[in-house]
Enzyme design. Structure first.
Site, PDB file in Angstrom:
ATOM      1  N   LYS A   1       0.820  -1.216   0.000  1.00 23.58           N
ATOM      2  CA  LYS A   1       0.000   0.000   0.000  1.00 23.58           C
ATOM      3  C   LYS A   1       0.861   1.277   0.000  1.00 23.58           C
ATOM      4  CE  LYS A   1      -4.032  -2.126   2.269  1.00 23.58           C
ATOM      5  NZ  LYS A   1      -4.989  -2.023   3.406  1.00 23.58           N
TER       6      LYS A   1
ATOM      7  N   TYR B   1     -12.511  -1.969  -3.779  1.00 21.90           N
ATOM      8  CA  TYR B   1     -13.031  -2.020  -2.411  1.00 21.90           C
ATOM      9  C   TYR B   1     -14.562  -1.904  -2.361  1.00 21.90           C
ATOM     10  CZ  TYR B   1      -8.479  -1.933  -0.047  1.00 21.90           C
ATOM     11  OH  TYR B   1      -7.230  -2.257   0.443  1.00 21.90           O
TER      12      TYR B   1
ATOM     13  N   PHE C   1     -15.480   3.875   6.780  1.00 29.59           N
ATOM     14  CA  PHE C   1     -14.117   4.251   6.397  1.00 29.59           C
ATOM     15  C   PHE C   1     -13.885   4.221   4.897  1.00 29.59           C
ATOM     16  CE2 PHE C   1     -14.055  -0.313   7.567  1.00 29.59           C
ATOM     17  CZ  PHE C   1     -13.557  -0.874   6.411  1.00 29.59           C
TER      18      PHE C   1
ATOM     19  N   ARG D   1      -2.099 -14.257   4.719  1.00 33.50           N
ATOM     20  CA  ARG D   1      -2.842 -13.613   5.819  1.00 33.50           C
ATOM     21  C   ARG D   1      -2.052 -13.742   7.126  1.00 33.50           C
ATOM     22  NH1 ARG D   1      -7.068 -10.237   4.578  1.00 33.50           N
ATOM     23  NH2 ARG D   1      -7.620 -10.504   6.766  1.00 33.50           N
TER      24      ARG D   1
ATOM     25  N   THR E   1      -5.529  -6.680  10.952  1.00 35.04           N
ATOM     26  CA  THR E   1      -5.821  -5.414  10.266  1.00 35.04           C
ATOM     27  C   THR E   1      -5.274  -4.223  11.044  1.00 35.04           C
ATOM     28  OG1 THR E   1      -7.879  -6.435   9.506  1.00 35.04           O
ATOM     29  CG2 THR E   1      -7.686  -4.047   9.240  1.00 35.04           C
TER      30      THR E   1
ATOM     31  N   ARG F   1       2.464  -6.228   9.348  1.00 34.86           N
ATOM     32  CA  ARG F   1       1.758  -5.071   9.918  1.00 34.86           C
ATOM     33  C   ARG F   1       2.324  -4.678  11.287  1.00 34.86           C
ATOM     34  NH1 ARG F   1      -4.227  -6.868   7.704  1.00 34.86           N
ATOM     35  NH2 ARG F   1      -4.271  -5.511   5.863  1.00 34.86           N
TER      36      ARG F   1
ATOM     37  N   ASN G   1      -1.994   0.360   6.697  1.00 35.77           N
ATOM     38  CA  ASN G   1      -1.460  -0.864   7.303  1.00 35.77           C
ATOM     39  C   ASN G   1      -0.620  -1.689   6.323  1.00 35.77           C
ATOM     40  OD1 ASN G   1      -3.541  -1.811   5.766  1.00 35.77           O
ATOM     41  ND2 ASN G   1      -4.722  -2.686   7.450  1.00 35.77           N
TER      42      ASN G   1
ATOM     43  N   HIS H   1      -2.339  -5.312   1.573  1.00 32.02           N
ATOM     44  CA  HIS H   1      -3.630  -5.987   1.387  1.00 32.02           C
ATOM     45  C   HIS H   1      -3.339  -7.428   1.027  1.00 32.02           C
ATOM     46  CE1 HIS H   1      -7.592  -7.076  -0.217  1.00 32.02           C
ATOM     47  NE2 HIS H   1      -6.912  -7.690  -1.160  1.00 32.02           N
TER      48      HIS H   1
END
Ligand code: UDP
Length: 140
Positions: A11, A51, A59, A87, A93, A104, A114, A117
Site C-alpha cells: 500500500k 473495495y 471508512f 494472511r 488489520t 503489519r 497498514n 492488502h
C-alpha cells in the site's frame, strides 16, 4: 499440497517509506513466490471498484483516498496454501493487534495505513488477480 495463488498489494504508506523490498522479503521468507508484480498509481475508479464490498462502511471514502495517495505494488503470490500463508504473515488489520514478526506489526502506521492488502479467500483471490492482471502477465 499443490501451490495456490493469492493477491497482494503493497500500500501507499509502504511504498512512500521505500519498504517495497522489505515487505516483499517478508512474503518470500514466509514461503510465497512473487509470480507477477507491477507498480501502479490506482485511479479512483479502480480503488472504488476494488473495495466495492466496503462501500457501506464508514471508512470507505478515506480508504479510497488513501489508496490513491501514492503508488502501490500489486502482486500475485504463489505457494502452498497461499491465501492463509499470506494472511498469517500480514498480521491483524489493526497493527496494535498484530502478532510479532508480521508485516503489519513491523511496518504498519495505523489501522488504515497498514502497509499490505491480502485476499481473504481463494474465491476473492481469483477475482482480485483478474482485476489487475492479464493471464500472460503471470509467470509461475
Ligand atoms: N480499514 C480502515 N478502517 C477500519 C477497518 C479497515 O481504514 O476500521 C481499511 C484497512 O486499510 C484495511 C482495509 O480497510 O486493510 C480493508 O479492511 P478489512 O476489514 O478487509 O481488513 P484486511 O482484510 O485488510 O485485514
Amino acid at each position: 499440497m499443490a501451490a495456490t495463488r493469492t493477491f497482494s498489494i503493497i500500500k501507499p504508506d509502504a511504498t512512500r517509506r521505500n519498504l517495497t523490498g522489505a515487505v516483499t522479503k517478508k512474503l518470500e521468507d514466509a514461503g510465497l513466490r512473487v509470480v507477477a508484480s507491477k507498480r501502479i498509481h490506482m485511479t479512483r475508479e479502480q480503488a472504488e471498484g476494488f473495495y466495492a464490498v466496503h462501500k457501506e462502511r464508514p471508512f470507505f471514502g478515506e480508504l479510497v483516498e488513501f489508496m490513491i495517495s501514492g503508488p502501490v505494488v500489486v502482486q500475485v503470490l504463489e505457494g502452498e496454501d497461499a491465501v492463509k500463508r499470506n494472511r498469517d504473515v500480514m498480521g491483524a488489520t489493526n497493527p496494535a493487534d498484530a502478532a510479532e514478526g508480521t508485516i503489519r506489526k513491523e511496518f504498519a502506521e495505523s489501522i488504515e495505513a497498514n502497509s499490505v492488502h491480502g485476499s481473504d479467500s481463494e474465491e476473492n483471490a481469483k477475482i482480485e488477480i483478474d482485476f489487475f492482471f492479464k493471464p500472460e502477465e503471470i509467470v509461475g
